[in-house]
Motif scaffolding. Sequence first.
Motif, short mmCIF file in Angstrom:
data_model
loop_
_atom_site.label_atom_id
_atom_site.label_comp_id
_atom_site.label_asym_id
_atom_site.label_seq_id
_atom_site.Cartn_x
_atom_site.Cartn_y
_atom_site.Cartn_z
N ARG A 134 0.85 -1.19 0.00
CA ARG A 134 0.00 0.00 0.00
C ARG A 134 0.89 1.25 0.00
N VAL A 135 0.52 2.22 -0.80
CA VAL A 135 1.25 3.48 -0.85
C VAL A 135 0.32 4.63 -0.48
N THR A 136 0.89 5.63 0.16
CA THR A 136 0.14 6.82 0.50
C THR A 136 0.06 7.73 -0.71
N ASN A 137 -0.79 8.72 -0.64
CA ASN A 137 -0.86 9.71 -1.70
C ASN A 137 0.49 10.38 -1.86
N GLY A 138 0.85 10.68 -3.09
CA GLY A 138 2.11 11.35 -3.36
C GLY A 138 2.93 10.56 -4.36
N THR A 139 4.17 11.01 -4.55
CA THR A 139 5.07 10.41 -5.52
C THR A 139 6.05 9.48 -4.81
N HIS A 140 6.22 8.29 -5.38
CA HIS A 140 7.08 7.26 -4.80
C HIS A 140 8.01 6.72 -5.88
N SER A 141 9.27 6.55 -5.52
CA SER A 141 10.21 5.91 -6.45
C SER A 141 10.17 4.41 -6.21
N ILE A 142 10.38 3.66 -7.27
CA ILE A 142 10.40 2.20 -7.17
C ILE A 142 11.59 1.67 -7.98
N GLN A 143 12.31 0.74 -7.38
CA GLN A 143 13.41 0.05 -8.06
C GLN A 143 13.01 -1.41 -8.15
N VAL A 144 13.15 -1.99 -9.34
CA VAL A 144 12.70 -3.36 -9.59
C VAL A 144 13.88 -4.21 -10.06
N ASP A 145 14.00 -5.41 -9.48
CA ASP A 145 15.03 -6.37 -9.89
C ASP A 145 14.38 -7.64 -10.38
N LEU A 146 14.91 -8.17 -11.48
CA LEU A 146 14.43 -9.42 -12.08
C LEU A 146 15.56 -10.43 -12.07
N THR A 147 15.23 -11.66 -11.68
CA THR A 147 16.19 -12.77 -11.71
C THR A 147 15.56 -13.92 -12.48
N ALA A 148 16.34 -14.51 -13.40
CA ALA A 148 15.92 -15.70 -14.15
C ALA A 148 16.89 -16.82 -13.80
N MET A 149 16.35 -17.98 -13.41
CA MET A 149 17.18 -19.13 -13.01
C MET A 149 16.87 -20.31 -13.91
#
Length: 146
Positions: free
Chosen positions: A111-126
């Motif tokens: 859940r995020v509050t109102n406003g701007t949020h940064s997100i960093q995403v990592d993907l791993t393939a095995m």
Amino acid sequence: MAVLATFCAPAQAAIVGTCTIVVGSSGTMKANPSINIFGSKQAGGSSATATVTASSLLCTILNLLDCYSVSAPAPIAFTSAPSGGDTNVTFDTVFRLDGSGLDIPGSSPQRVTNGTHSIQVDLTAMKSPGAFPAGNYQGTVTVRCE
């Protein structure tokens, strides 16, 4: 009959919020020494980034209704891969919100509050068993705000 018709009429829904996702930079996946793992967390890899802006009047007033959650579930296959590149491969994603060092499983909405949020995403393939065949690979993770 007029009263019954009034109660059965469909209600009009009001738009009470928005959630916007703006893609920042693409991530880079690198292989481990055994070439059976590709991941953005491997040496030389980098996370993908995005900005999520949530705005909901009801969430602000009640903090109960119409709040948004962010997730980044793993894909089921590469977007592109050489022949055999998708065989016996499992994918996993994690993301971090607002510069936090805490890895959140990609399929766990936060859940995020109102406003701007940064997100960093990592993907791993095995790949198991074996190693990834030589070639170019591309994976796409869809960031969701619901």
